[in-house]
Design a protein around this motif. Structure first.
Motif, PDB file in Angstrom:
ATOM      1  N   LEU A 352       0.822  -1.209   0.000  1.00 53.02           N
ATOM      2  CA  LEU A 352       0.000   0.000   0.000  1.00 53.02           C
ATOM      3  C   LEU A 352       0.855   1.258   0.000  1.00 53.02           C
ATOM      4  N   ALA A 353       2.070   1.181   0.537  1.00 54.34           N
ATOM      5  CA  ALA A 353       2.909   2.373   0.627  1.00 54.34           C
ATOM      6  C   ALA A 353       3.275   2.927  -0.740  1.00 54.34           C
ATOM      7  N   SER A 354       3.314   2.078  -1.745  1.00 51.70           N
ATOM      8  CA  SER A 354       3.727   2.518  -3.079  1.00 51.70           C
ATOM      9  C   SER A 354       2.552   2.909  -3.972  1.00 51.70           C
ATOM     10  N   TYR A 355       1.334   2.854  -3.459  1.00 46.83           N
ATOM     11  CA  TYR A 355       0.169   3.240  -4.262  1.00 46.83           C
ATOM     12  C   TYR A 355       0.261   4.730  -4.604  1.00 46.83           C
ATOM     13  N   GLU A 356       0.047   5.058  -5.877  1.00 44.82           N
ATOM     14  CA  GLU A 356       0.085   6.452  -6.293  1.00 44.82           C
ATOM     15  C   GLU A 356      -1.140   7.202  -5.795  1.00 44.82           C
ATOM     16  N   THR A 358      -3.752   7.839  -2.985  1.00 43.25           N
ATOM     17  CA  THR A 358      -4.011   7.607  -1.571  1.00 43.25           C
ATOM     18  C   THR A 358      -5.390   7.007  -1.354  1.00 43.25           C
ATOM     19  N   ALA A 361      -5.278   3.234  -1.383  1.00 51.06           N
ATOM     20  CA  ALA A 361      -4.730   2.682  -0.143  1.00 51.06           C
ATOM     21  C   ALA A 361      -5.739   2.761   0.991  1.00 51.06           C
ATOM     22  N   PRO A 384       2.919   6.497   3.369  1.00 49.53           N
ATOM     23  CA  PRO A 384       3.073   6.468   1.914  1.00 49.53           C
ATOM     24  C   PRO A 384       4.481   6.873   1.472  1.00 49.53           C
ATOM     25  N   ASP A 385       4.902   6.373   0.321  1.00 45.28           N
ATOM     26  CA  ASP A 385       6.205   6.746  -0.241  1.00 45.28           C
ATOM     27  C   ASP A 385       6.316   8.246  -0.459  1.00 45.28           C
ATOM     28  N   SER A 386       5.204   8.889  -0.715  1.00 41.61           N
ATOM     29  CA  SER A 386       5.215  10.319  -1.053  1.00 41.61           C
ATOM     30  C   SER A 386       5.545  11.210   0.146  1.00 41.61           C
ATOM     31  N   TRP A 387       5.537  10.661   1.345  1.00 38.33           N
ATOM     32  CA  TRP A 387       5.872  11.468   2.516  1.00 38.33           C
ATOM     33  C   TRP A 387       7.388  11.582   2.612  1.00 38.33           C
TER      34      TRP A 387
END
Length: 619
Positions: A352-356, A358, A361, A384-387
């Motif tokens: 879920l962390a790599s889902y583009e 949010t 997720a 998330p990766d985006s953080w």
């Protein structure tokens, strides 16, 4: 002391009688079995599989791959102290294909397919399997043997005495499907599959003239030799078995093509009155072919099969999407496959962390938390990766307001470890490593100890993607974000123990991870330990037994330090009497048990006041 029947004393004296205890013990279930759901290289789809080590995970699910976050999460889980994992492989619906091969038979008037062999699980891993068929069995005219080889030619599984007759004790589909972890078979025609390699026609009572020159060909390489030379070989063979030994020796003496072992490793065996010649290579192109009229005189002009039958066409399933992960409760797919699994306490969804998006997720997290509430499981959520920094985390956490439940905790930032596949540093979601820390803490201290602090070290972690300061951690902690910190003398550690409901704004009684997990542990233990109550007479005698069993269990936890208070009265209570169970309840078959506990809350803030005095000296 032996038991004596004291019902009817017959002489003066002391009689001893052993009575069964009326006390029922409540046992404590395990607290740290972690479920991992997502994409893996191989393994059964939508089927929970329990593994006790990463080595076992490699054997069942194919180990690490750059496409699978689950494999790395399981690896970090066991590296940090995890002991038992339950893995559910999920793939995108409609994707993935199992490798297979169709075996044929020439026992009839024409060549026809008779047996399909397929890899038991979809994926390209099945393309590395080979199967070998021979008729060298106790009943060579009726049964056959099947061997499964790995990519390097090693024998992985072997089945002998197989039959194509459904009434036979060793009916091929039943015997192979039940005993194999690699392949499954399906009968698609009549007759036995032809053996691997080159098979002769049956020989008669007398062997033909063996003083002949034979020409054999493997690929583009041709070799010629005299089958039997009396000057070199002595007396001619008198049986098919002796002929097989002679032919094998002759083939192995032939010079091989550079880098090949087609001739050097050739084997000649006997199946009834037939010869079976198999090349020494497992390359399907290395087929021993006998050429010329002399070969026909020896009955070696029969069907030419490769030395092995390779499985082909396997395709990996695509990574699962949100709907695939959520799955179907009716079909028990995805997350719903965990509904029938006992003792799962933690849930990890590292993909879920790599889902583009949010939103995708959050959709999965919502379904996962519903499952966790129903099954008393605690969910570990990756940031998330985006953080990429503190400001991004503070802005992004608002999206999680819709899933702020007390059965989940969120961890930030990601970990930087050496990737075993490349040897380079890369970032990974922290949930797998955190699950290992929780398992280790449970084993060493208990489920009531917060899995955080200087003892909650993250093994193998080189650094963190965001190096948080005290001030930055102070901004995230009140929002219900559990920070991972790196300290000079300690290294990377877990430095937060709040649930997603632990935001200061929510003021939840389930703000802390150990408090929520302890309550879940007590609930599960009491539910299992009081099953014997069902269908018992609902009276004071039953209520007393319930109070005794529950109090005994809670007192054990109290002595281990799970509750606050200096006395049992301050730590817990159990009430089951006429006040909790009324006459109306008894009529309806209901017994009510009221249990209260005072859990130990973690010392999240430690305030130290230092006073300096002057002009005073200690003597």
């Amino acid at each position: 002391m032996s038991a004596v029947n004291a019902a009817r004393p017959t002489h003066p004296g002391v009689y001893v009688e052993e009575l069964p205890s009326s006390t029922r013990t409540i046992t404590t279930p395990t607290t740290s079995v972690t479920a991992f759901v997502g994409h893996t290289r191989r393994g059964p789809l939508d089927e929970p599989v329990r593994v006790g080590s990463f080595t076992e995970f490699e054997r069942r699910f194919g180990g690490l791959t750059s496409r699978s976050a689950v494999g790395h999460a399981v690896h970090q889980y066991f590296a940090n102290g995890g002991s038992v994992a339950v893995v559910v492989r999920v793939a995108r619906a409609g994707s993935g294909r199992a490798a297979g091969v169709t075996l044929k038979s020439t026992e009839g008037h024409s060549e026809s397919p008779v047996l399909e062999v397929r890899a038991k699980e979809p994926g390209v891993w099945g393309n590395g399997l080979r199967v070998v068929v021979d008729h060298d069995t106790p009943c060579p005219d009726e049964t056959f043997a099947l061997r499964v080889l790995g990519a390097r030619g090693e024998v992985r599984e072997s089945f002998t005495g197989l039959s194509m007759d459904p009434s036979h004790d060793r009916y091929a589909p039943a015997a192979v499907d039940a005993g194999s972890r690699l392949v499954e078979v399906e009968v698609v025609g009549e007759g036995r599959p032809d053996p691997s390699g080159t098979v002769s026609k049956p020989f008669g009572r007398e062997l033909p003239d063996l003083a002949v020159d034979l020409t054999v060909k493997i690929g583009d390489v041709e070799r010629e030799f005299r089958l039997h030379d009396p000057a070199c070989d002595g007396e001619a063979p008198c049986s098919v078995a002796e002929l097989a030994l002679l032919l094998e020796r002759k083939l192995r003496a032939l010079p091989d093509a550079p880098g090949r072992r087609a001739f050097a490793g050739a084997e000649v065996t006997v199946s009834g009155r037939r010869l079976r010649v198999v090349a020494g290579s497992t390359d399907p192109d290395d087929v021993v072919r006998f050429l010329g009229e002399c070969a026909n005189d020896l009955g070696l002009e029969a069907s030419v099969n490769p030395p092995v039958f390779p499985l082909e066409g396997g395709e990996d399933g695509a990574a699962p999407g949100p709907r695939d992960l959520i799955g179907s409760e009716a079909g028990k797919t995805g997350l719903q496959a965990l509904r029938g699994v006992a003792d799962v306490n933690l849930l990890v969804l590292p993909e879920l962390a790599s889902y583009e998006r949010t939103e995708d997720a959050l959709t999965v997290l919502s379904a996962a938390q519903l499952l966790c509430r129903e099954r008393r499981i605690f969910l570990l959520v990756d940031a998330p990766d985006s953080w990429a920094g503190v400001d991004a985390a503070r802005a992004g956490i608002a999206a999680f307001d819709a899933v702020r439940g007390d059965h989940a905790a969120l961890y930030f930032p990601h970990l930087r470890l050496t990737d075993p596949l490349t040897g380079r540093l890369r970032s990974f979601p922290p949930s797998g490593a955190v699950a290992g820390v929780i398992a280790r803490t449970d084993a060493e201290r208990g489920v009531w100890k917060a899995p955080a602090g200087t003892g909650a070290r993250l093994a193998g972690v080189r650094s963190l993607t965001v190096d948080l300061t005290d001030r930055e951690a102070g901004l995230l902690n009140p929002l219900g974000v559990n920070c991972l910190r790196a300290f000079p003398a300690t290294g990377p550690v877990v430095w937060g123990a709040r649930t997603l409901a632990g935001s200061d704004a929510l003021d939840s009684e389930w703000a802390f991870v150990p408090v929520r997990r302890l309550a879940l542990h007590v609930e599960e233990s009491l539910q299992r330990g009081l099953r014997w109550v069902v269908f018992e007479p609902n009276d004071e005698n039953l209520w007393q037994q319930i109070r005794l069993a529950a109090s005994s269990y809670l007192h054990t936890l109290f002595r281990q330090g799970a509750f606050k208070g200096s006395t049992p009265r301050e730590a817990y209570f159990v009430k089951c009497d006429s006040d909790t169970t009324t006459a109306e309840d008894i009529e309806n078959g209901v017994v009510n048990v009221l249990v209260g506990i005072a859990p130990v809350r973690p010392a999240e803030f430690v305030v130290v006041r230092i006073q300096q005095t002057s002009g005073q000296f200690a003597l």
